[in-house]
Motif scaffolding. Structure first.
Motif, mmCIF file in Angstrom:
data_model
loop_
_atom_site.group_PDB
_atom_site.id
_atom_site.type_symbol
_atom_site.label_atom_id
_atom_site.label_comp_id
_atom_site.label_asym_id
_atom_site.label_seq_id
_atom_site.Cartn_x
_atom_site.Cartn_y
_atom_site.Cartn_z
ATOM 1 N N GLU A 150 -2.370 14.030 -5.573
ATOM 2 C CA GLU A 150 -2.082 13.443 -4.103
ATOM 3 C C GLU A 150 -0.964 13.909 -3.495
ATOM 4 O OE1 GLU A 150 -4.299 9.012 -5.011
ATOM 5 O OE2 GLU A 150 -2.098 9.231 -5.566
ATOM 6 N N ARG A 167 3.670 12.149 4.521
ATOM 7 C CA ARG A 167 4.314 11.048 3.829
ATOM 8 C C ARG A 167 5.693 11.136 4.077
ATOM 9 N NH1 ARG A 167 4.371 7.458 -0.028
ATOM 10 N NH2 ARG A 167 6.239 7.397 -1.410
ATOM 11 N N TYR A 190 1.357 5.000 0.874
ATOM 12 C CA TYR A 190 0.976 6.151 1.740
ATOM 13 C C TYR A 190 0.506 7.323 0.842
ATOM 14 C CZ TYR A 190 0.342 9.456 5.509
ATOM 15 O OH TYR A 190 -0.160 10.148 6.467
ATOM 16 N N GLY A 201 -6.370 4.748 -4.405
ATOM 17 C CA GLY A 201 -6.052 3.437 -4.380
ATOM 18 C C GLY A 201 -5.686 2.667 -5.585
ATOM 19 N N THR A 220 0.850 -1.283 0.086
ATOM 20 C CA THR A 220 0.123 0.169 -0.048
ATOM 21 C C THR A 220 0.802 1.359 -0.264
ATOM 22 O OG1 THR A 220 -1.943 -1.119 1.301
ATOM 23 C CG2 THR A 220 -1.906 1.153 1.234
ATOM 24 N N GLN A 231 -5.282 3.782 6.788
ATOM 25 C CA GLN A 231 -6.268 4.447 6.090
ATOM 26 C C GLN A 231 -6.312 4.263 4.411
ATOM 27 O OE1 GLN A 231 -5.695 8.793 6.413
ATOM 28 N NE2 GLN A 231 -3.625 8.398 6.990
ATOM 29 N N TYR A 232 -5.180 3.791 3.997
ATOM 30 C CA TYR A 232 -5.047 3.638 2.529
ATOM 31 C C TYR A 232 -5.250 2.372 2.191
ATOM 32 C CZ TYR A 232 -3.363 8.409 3.004
ATOM 33 O OH TYR A 232 -3.114 9.591 3.344
ATOM 34 N N TYR A 233 -5.529 1.401 2.809
ATOM 35 C CA TYR A 233 -5.754 -0.064 2.673
ATOM 36 C C TYR A 233 -7.224 -0.018 1.840
ATOM 37 C CZ TYR A 233 -2.152 -1.791 5.408
ATOM 38 O OH TYR A 233 -0.999 -2.097 5.817
ATOM 39 N N ASP A 276 -1.910 7.428 -1.260
ATOM 40 C CA ASP A 276 -2.597 7.065 -2.394
ATOM 41 C C ASP A 276 -4.029 7.156 -2.284
ATOM 42 O OD1 ASP A 276 -3.239 5.950 -4.749
ATOM 43 O OD2 ASP A 276 -2.837 3.729 -4.481
ATOM 44 N N VAL A 277 -4.731 8.105 -2.365
ATOM 45 C CA VAL A 277 -6.095 8.442 -1.898
ATOM 46 C C VAL A 277 -7.025 7.722 -2.674
ATOM 47 C CG1 VAL A 277 -7.992 10.085 -1.439
ATOM 48 C CG2 VAL A 277 -5.685 10.763 -0.968
#
Length: 195
Positions: free
Chosen positions: A119, A128, A106, A111, A104, A191-193, A108-109
């Motif tokens: 981003e 980040r 960090y 996804g 994942t 939070q980005y998963y 990467d809003v």
């Protein structure tokens, strides 16, 4: 006496082989672009499990320190054995995850696995940068601590207590830092998963 020396050399060699092989295998699995297919969606639960392993390891390491300060060697040994087991389970889980799923990113809003220009905002880039520093120190020290942990256990199991005491002065704080930063890294990136 010769048999004891041969056994000691065998264990020492095994520790060094594992200390080199573990980080190499992990690096290959992380940086190999093709992931093992067919594992299923259950692998996306592994980062959460890994965070649990790291949290429990932190608690157990601190309990191990507390017990040795109280001179409760039996409880100390139990806590350190639990910490070692948790670390081993973490490693297996980590390898399974990174060999079957992309890491994942960090920030990467959306996804898509890529940090796009949109981003890369000011506040997000600050966090980040902080995340990357913590992550890199975590990864580097996790690789470095492997032989120290293995030798610390070997010395404890073979009653070489003076050698054990000398090595754990360095091993314990590094291992504790790795387990704590593992939780921090998870907390920041979770939070980005997507799954």
């Amino acid at each position: 006496m010769e048999s004891v020396n041969t056994n000691q050399k065998s264990y020492t060699s095994l520790i060094w082989i594992l200390s080199i092989a573990i980080p190499v295998v992990v690096a290959i699995l992380i940086f190999t672009p093709e992931k093992i297919q067919g594992a299923g969606d259950w692998v996306y639960m592994l980062p959460h499990l890994n965070a649990t392993f790291n949290t429990l390891t932190t608690i157990v390491l601190l309990l191990g320190l507390y017990f040795i300060k109280q001179k409760n060697i039996r409880a100390h040994k139990s806590m350190m054995s639990i910490a070692f087991t948790l670390g081993s389970l973490f490693l297996v889980s980590y390898v399974i995850y990174h060999s079957t799923a992309d890491s994942t990113v960090y920030g990467d809003v959306n996804g898509n696995g890529v940090l796009e220009e949109a981003e890369k905002t000011g506040k997000l880039m600050f966090w980040r940068g902080f995340y990357v520093v913590i992550l890199l120190s975590h990864i580097l020290l996790a690789a470095i601590v492997v032989p120290f942990v293995l030798f610390a256990f070997y010395y404890a199991l073979t009653d070489k207590i003076e050698k054990h005491k000398k090595i754990v002065k360095w091993t314990f704080p590094i291992w504790l830092y790795v387990s704590i930063t593992g939780v921090i890294v998870y907390g920041m990136v979770s939070q980005y998963y997507l799954n």
